[in-house]
Design a protein around this motif. Structure first.
Motif, PDB file in Angstrom:
ATOM      1  N   THR A  87     116.597 -25.634 -81.514  1.00 23.90           N
ATOM      2  CA  THR A  87     117.470 -26.775 -81.786  1.00 23.90           C
ATOM      3  C   THR A  87     116.988 -27.955 -80.962  1.00 23.90           C
ATOM      4  OG1 THR A  87     119.390 -25.383 -82.259  1.00 23.90           O
ATOM      5  CG2 THR A  87     119.816 -27.684 -81.684  1.00 23.90           C
ATOM      6  N   THR A  88     116.534 -28.991 -81.635  1.00 26.87           N
ATOM      7  CA  THR A  88     116.049 -30.195 -80.973  1.00 26.87           C
ATOM      8  C   THR A  88     117.156 -31.235 -80.978  1.00 26.87           C
ATOM      9  OG1 THR A  88     113.821 -29.706 -81.756  1.00 26.87           O
ATOM     10  CG2 THR A  88     114.229 -31.932 -80.925  1.00 26.87           C
ATOM     11  N   VAL A  89     117.416 -31.795 -79.813  1.00 26.84           N
ATOM     12  CA  VAL A  89     118.526 -32.719 -79.627  1.00 26.84           C
ATOM     13  C   VAL A  89     117.975 -34.134 -79.470  1.00 26.84           C
ATOM     14  CG1 VAL A  89     120.591 -33.211 -78.267  1.00 26.84           C
ATOM     15  CG2 VAL A  89     119.728 -30.862 -78.407  1.00 26.84           C
ATOM     16  N   ASP A  90     118.360 -35.031 -80.352  1.00 25.73           N
ATOM     17  CA  ASP A  90     118.029 -36.446 -80.156  1.00 25.73           C
ATOM     18  C   ASP A  90     118.906 -36.980 -79.019  1.00 25.73           C
ATOM     19  OD1 ASP A  90     116.413 -36.107 -82.360  1.00 25.73           O
ATOM     20  OD2 ASP A  90     117.122 -37.902 -83.396  1.00 25.73           O
ATOM     21  N   LEU A  91     118.288 -37.467 -77.960  1.00 22.38           N
ATOM     22  CA  LEU A  91     119.053 -37.921 -76.800  1.00 22.38           C
ATOM     23  C   LEU A  91     119.799 -39.214 -77.106  1.00 22.38           C
ATOM     24  CD1 LEU A  91     116.489 -37.420 -73.871  1.00 22.38           C
ATOM     25  CD2 LEU A  91     118.208 -35.810 -74.705  1.00 22.38           C
ATOM     26  N   PRO A  92     121.086 -39.286 -76.799  1.00 22.12           N
ATOM     27  CA  PRO A  92     121.779 -40.569 -76.890  1.00 22.12           C
ATOM     28  C   PRO A  92     121.088 -41.609 -76.001  1.00 22.12           C
ATOM     29  CG  PRO A  92     123.369 -38.787 -76.617  1.00 22.12           C
ATOM     30  CD  PRO A  92     121.997 -38.193 -76.402  1.00 22.12           C
ATOM     31  N   GLY A  93     120.976 -42.825 -76.513  1.00 19.23           N
ATOM     32  CA  GLY A  93     120.314 -43.865 -75.744  1.00 19.23           C
ATOM     33  C   GLY A  93     118.817 -43.929 -75.948  1.00 19.23           C
ATOM     34  N   GLN A  94     118.288 -43.088 -76.849  1.00 21.89           N
ATOM     35  CA  GLN A  94     116.880 -43.132 -77.232  1.00 21.89           C
ATOM     36  C   GLN A  94     116.803 -43.327 -78.742  1.00 21.89           C
ATOM     37  OE1 GLN A  94     114.247 -43.184 -75.127  1.00 21.89           O
ATOM     38  NE2 GLN A  94     115.754 -43.167 -73.466  1.00 21.89           N
ATOM     39  N   PRO A  95     115.736 -43.954 -79.248  1.00 18.93           N
ATOM     40  CA  PRO A  95     115.642 -44.180 -80.693  1.00 18.93           C
ATOM     41  C   PRO A  95     115.610 -42.861 -81.448  1.00 18.93           C
ATOM     42  CG  PRO A  95     113.561 -44.675 -79.589  1.00 18.93           C
ATOM     43  CD  PRO A  95     114.582 -44.496 -78.519  1.00 18.93           C
ATOM     44  N   GLY A  96     116.407 -42.782 -82.486  1.00 16.47           N
ATOM     45  CA  GLY A  96     116.500 -41.552 -83.263  1.00 16.47           C
ATOM     46  C   GLY A  96     117.802 -41.532 -84.020  1.00 16.47           C
ATOM     47  N   LEU A  97     118.377 -40.346 -84.166  1.00 23.90           N
ATOM     48  CA  LEU A  97     119.549 -40.173 -85.008  1.00 23.90           C
ATOM     49  C   LEU A  97     120.835 -39.959 -84.225  1.00 23.90           C
ATOM     50  CD1 LEU A  97     117.868 -37.962 -87.764  1.00 23.90           C
ATOM     51  CD2 LEU A  97     118.464 -40.388 -87.907  1.00 23.90           C
ATOM     52  N   SER A  98     120.777 -40.088 -82.906  1.00 26.22           N
ATOM     53  CA  SER A  98     121.982 -39.990 -82.085  1.00 26.22           C
ATOM     54  C   SER A  98     122.521 -41.382 -81.763  1.00 26.22           C
ATOM     55  CB  SER A  98     121.694 -39.218 -80.796  1.00 26.22           C
ATOM     56  OG  SER A  98     121.507 -37.840 -81.062  1.00 26.22           O
ATOM     57  N   CYS A  99     123.580 -41.416 -80.978  1.00 25.24           N
ATOM     58  CA  CYS A  99     124.226 -42.672 -80.597  1.00 25.24           C
ATOM     59  C   CYS A  99     123.227 -43.620 -79.921  1.00 25.24           C
ATOM     60  CB  CYS A  99     125.387 -42.370 -79.654  1.00 25.24           C
ATOM     61  SG  CYS A  99     126.311 -43.809 -79.113  1.00 25.24           S
ATOM     62  N   GLY A 100     123.253 -44.877 -80.313  1.00 29.76           N
ATOM     63  CA  GLY A 100     122.280 -45.839 -79.809  1.00 29.76           C
ATOM     64  C   GLY A 100     122.748 -46.604 -78.597  1.00 29.76           C
ATOM     65  N   THR A 101     123.431 -45.944 -77.679  1.00 30.92           N
ATOM     66  CA  THR A 101     123.827 -46.589 -76.432  1.00 30.92           C
ATOM     67  C   THR A 101     123.223 -45.823 -75.269  1.00 30.92           C
ATOM     68  OG1 THR A 101     125.908 -45.349 -76.454  1.00 30.92           O
ATOM     69  CG2 THR A 101     125.966 -47.596 -77.286  1.00 30.92           C
ATOM     70  N   ARG A 102     122.891 -46.555 -74.223  1.00 31.02           N
ATOM     71  CA  ARG A 102     122.178 -45.978 -73.070  1.00 31.02           C
ATOM     72  C   ARG A 102     123.010 -46.147 -71.812  1.00 31.02           C
ATOM     73  NH1 ARG A 102     117.076 -48.633 -73.260  1.00 31.02           N
ATOM     74  NH2 ARG A 102     116.575 -47.025 -74.791  1.00 31.02           N
ATOM     75  N   LEU A 103     123.165 -45.051 -71.074  1.00 27.04           N
ATOM     76  CA  LEU A 103     123.894 -45.086 -69.817  1.00 27.04           C
ATOM     77  C   LEU A 103     123.078 -45.778 -68.740  1.00 27.04           C
ATOM     78  CD1 LEU A 103     125.386 -41.495 -69.658  1.00 27.04           C
ATOM     79  CD2 LEU A 103     126.590 -43.617 -70.173  1.00 27.04           C
ATOM     80  N   GLN A 104     123.765 -46.483 -67.857  1.00 24.34           N
ATOM     81  CA  GLN A 104     123.118 -47.147 -66.740  1.00 24.34           C
ATOM     82  C   GLN A 104     123.596 -46.602 -65.392  1.00 24.34           C
ATOM     83  OE1 GLN A 104     120.683 -49.719 -67.533  1.00 24.34           O
ATOM     84  NE2 GLN A 104     121.084 -48.575 -69.394  1.00 24.34           N
ATOM     85  N   ASP A 105     124.757 -45.954 -65.363  1.00 22.74           N
ATOM     86  CA  ASP A 105     125.350 -45.512 -64.101  1.00 22.74           C
ATOM     87  C   ASP A 105     125.777 -44.053 -64.194  1.00 22.74           C
ATOM     88  OD1 ASP A 105     125.315 -48.175 -62.896  1.00 22.74           O
ATOM     89  OD2 ASP A 105     126.905 -48.653 -64.336  1.00 22.74           O
ATOM     90  N   ASN A 106     125.880 -43.411 -63.027  1.00 21.50           N
ATOM     91  CA  ASN A 106     126.431 -42.059 -62.926  1.00 21.50           C
ATOM     92  C   ASN A 106     125.724 -41.099 -63.882  1.00 21.50           C
ATOM     93  OD1 ASN A 106     128.149 -40.200 -61.780  1.00 21.50           O
ATOM     94  ND2 ASN A 106     129.874 -40.665 -63.125  1.00 21.50           N
ATOM     95  N   LEU A 107     124.397 -41.151 -63.892  1.00 26.00           N
ATOM     96  CA  LEU A 107     123.633 -40.441 -64.913  1.00 26.00           C
ATOM     97  C   LEU A 107     123.758 -38.937 -64.800  1.00 26.00           C
ATOM     98  CD1 LEU A 107     120.378 -42.605 -65.000  1.00 26.00           C
ATOM     99  CD2 LEU A 107     122.436 -42.809 -66.380  1.00 26.00           C
ATOM    100  N   VAL A 108     123.738 -38.396 -63.586  1.00 25.39           N
ATOM    101  CA  VAL A 108     123.789 -36.945 -63.433  1.00 25.39           C
ATOM    102  C   VAL A 108     125.099 -36.404 -63.987  1.00 25.39           C
ATOM    103  CG1 VAL A 108     123.852 -35.041 -61.784  1.00 25.39           C
ATOM    104  CG2 VAL A 108     122.207 -36.896 -61.466  1.00 25.39           C
ATOM    105  N   ALA A 109     126.216 -36.982 -63.566  1.00 28.66           N
ATOM    106  CA  ALA A 109     127.517 -36.478 -64.003  1.00 28.66           C
ATOM    107  C   ALA A 109     127.699 -36.622 -65.505  1.00 28.66           C
ATOM    108  CB  ALA A 109     128.631 -37.207 -63.260  1.00 28.66           C
ATOM    109  N   GLN A 110     127.295 -37.762 -66.070  1.00 30.40           N
ATOM    110  CA  GLN A 110     127.483 -37.984 -67.495  1.00 30.40           C
ATOM    111  C   GLN A 110     126.582 -37.071 -68.329  1.00 30.40           C
ATOM    112  OE1 GLN A 110     129.862 -39.627 -68.694  1.00 30.40           O
ATOM    113  NE2 GLN A 110     130.543 -40.839 -66.955  1.00 30.40           N
TER     114      GLN A 110
END
Length: 299
Positions: A87-110
């Protein structure tokens, strides 16, 4: 989505039409190369997340690197699908088929919260899944909560252990590509990242890397993760895999922190660079098979 996530979100696409171009390209490529794959989108704490599943066998979860997703990971998916349910997961915040928003803070917890949700969607009966993270995907994998729900980690040319190092040659190929992307410039960048190795899907990657800077605000490589986050994986079977000629995360830089922080060894693939999964995908599949047998024998 909670307020902390909303404050940190950044839209990666330059326009709605650009987002459509990227997503249409990905959908077409998946249908062309992986016509029997199960494609679905699930709701997660980081927004809609796209999953591409193919193959039969023990579960493997693949987290691709910066600017890549399932549609641009098909050589490795094909190599793994001979022995695994991938199962390949398109990462949110990277170009592809997932959500097109990118986290800037609290990356580990999120990312920890997000990945726990994704693994819950994927995991079934049998031994716990192996998680394969490539570059940025490796840093995301390391953010997960270690435990019996993850059978092992395979970290391919991983971010998260050390900072990225960009040499003059890589920079000279990257800047013109970012400023005015063309097929020749995309091809030059890919060849530089591959360090001379033959890219199995060169035509597709060149087309993709011509589209990305035109329509997407690319992300930078992540900083090394805090030592306590890394050392928490010491009791989990883990293997680092890197190309001998990787210009960004060279094996001489990864082997020591991998051993000290993760208690894992490093497999060095000869004549390969940073695009290891596109030039020697079966080397990664072999590591996955060995680790799967180890995990299966321990359960």
């Amino acid at each position: 989505m909670d307020a902390a996530v909303e404050r940190a979100d950044m839209e990666i696409y330059r326009s709605a039409s650009g987002r459509q171009v990227i997503q249409d390209w990905c959908t077409h490529e998946l249908e062309r190369v992986l016509p029997t794959a199960d494609l679905r989108t699930v709701a997660t704490p980081l927004g809609p997340t796209h999953l591409t599943t193919v193959g039969v066998g023990p579960n493997v979860v693949l987290l691709p690197g910066t600017n890549f997703g399932a549609a641009t990971s098909t050589p490795l998916i094909a190599a793994l699908a001979g022995a695994f349910r991938v199962t390949t997961v398109d990462l949110p915040g990277q170009p592809g088929l997932s959500c097109g928003t990118r986290l800037q803070d609290n990356l580990v917890a999120q990312h920890r919260r997000w990945l726990a949700h994704v693994l819950g969607e994927i995991s079934g009966s049998g031994q716990p899944p192996l998680v394969i993270g490539e570059s940025l995907g490796a840093a995301v994998a390391l953010c997960a909560e270690p435990g019996p729900h993850i059978g092992g980690l395979i970290l391919v040319v991983p971010a998260g252990l050390v900072g990225a190092r960009v040499d003059v040659r890589t920079l000279a190929a990257t800047l013109p590509w970012l400023l005015r992307p063309t097929r020749p410039r995309a091809g030059r960048l890919l060849a530089t990242m591959a360090s001379g190795a033959a890219i199995l899907d060169a035509n597709q990657l060149t087309e993709w890397m011509t589209l990305v800077p035109e329509h997407v605000r690319s992300s930078l490589a992540p900083a090394p993760l805090p030592n306590p986050v890394l050392s928490a994986w010491r009791n989990t079977p883990c293997q680092v895999v890197v190309g001998a000629r990787d210009r960004i995360y060279g094996p001489h830089r990864l082997a020591d922190p991998a051993q000290k922080l993760l208690h894992c060894s490093t497999t060095v693939v000869p004549d390969a660079g940073h695009l290891l999964t596109h030039t020697a995908p079966y080397a990664v599949a072999q590591v996955a098979s060995k680790l799967s047998r180890l995990v299966g024998g321990a359960t």
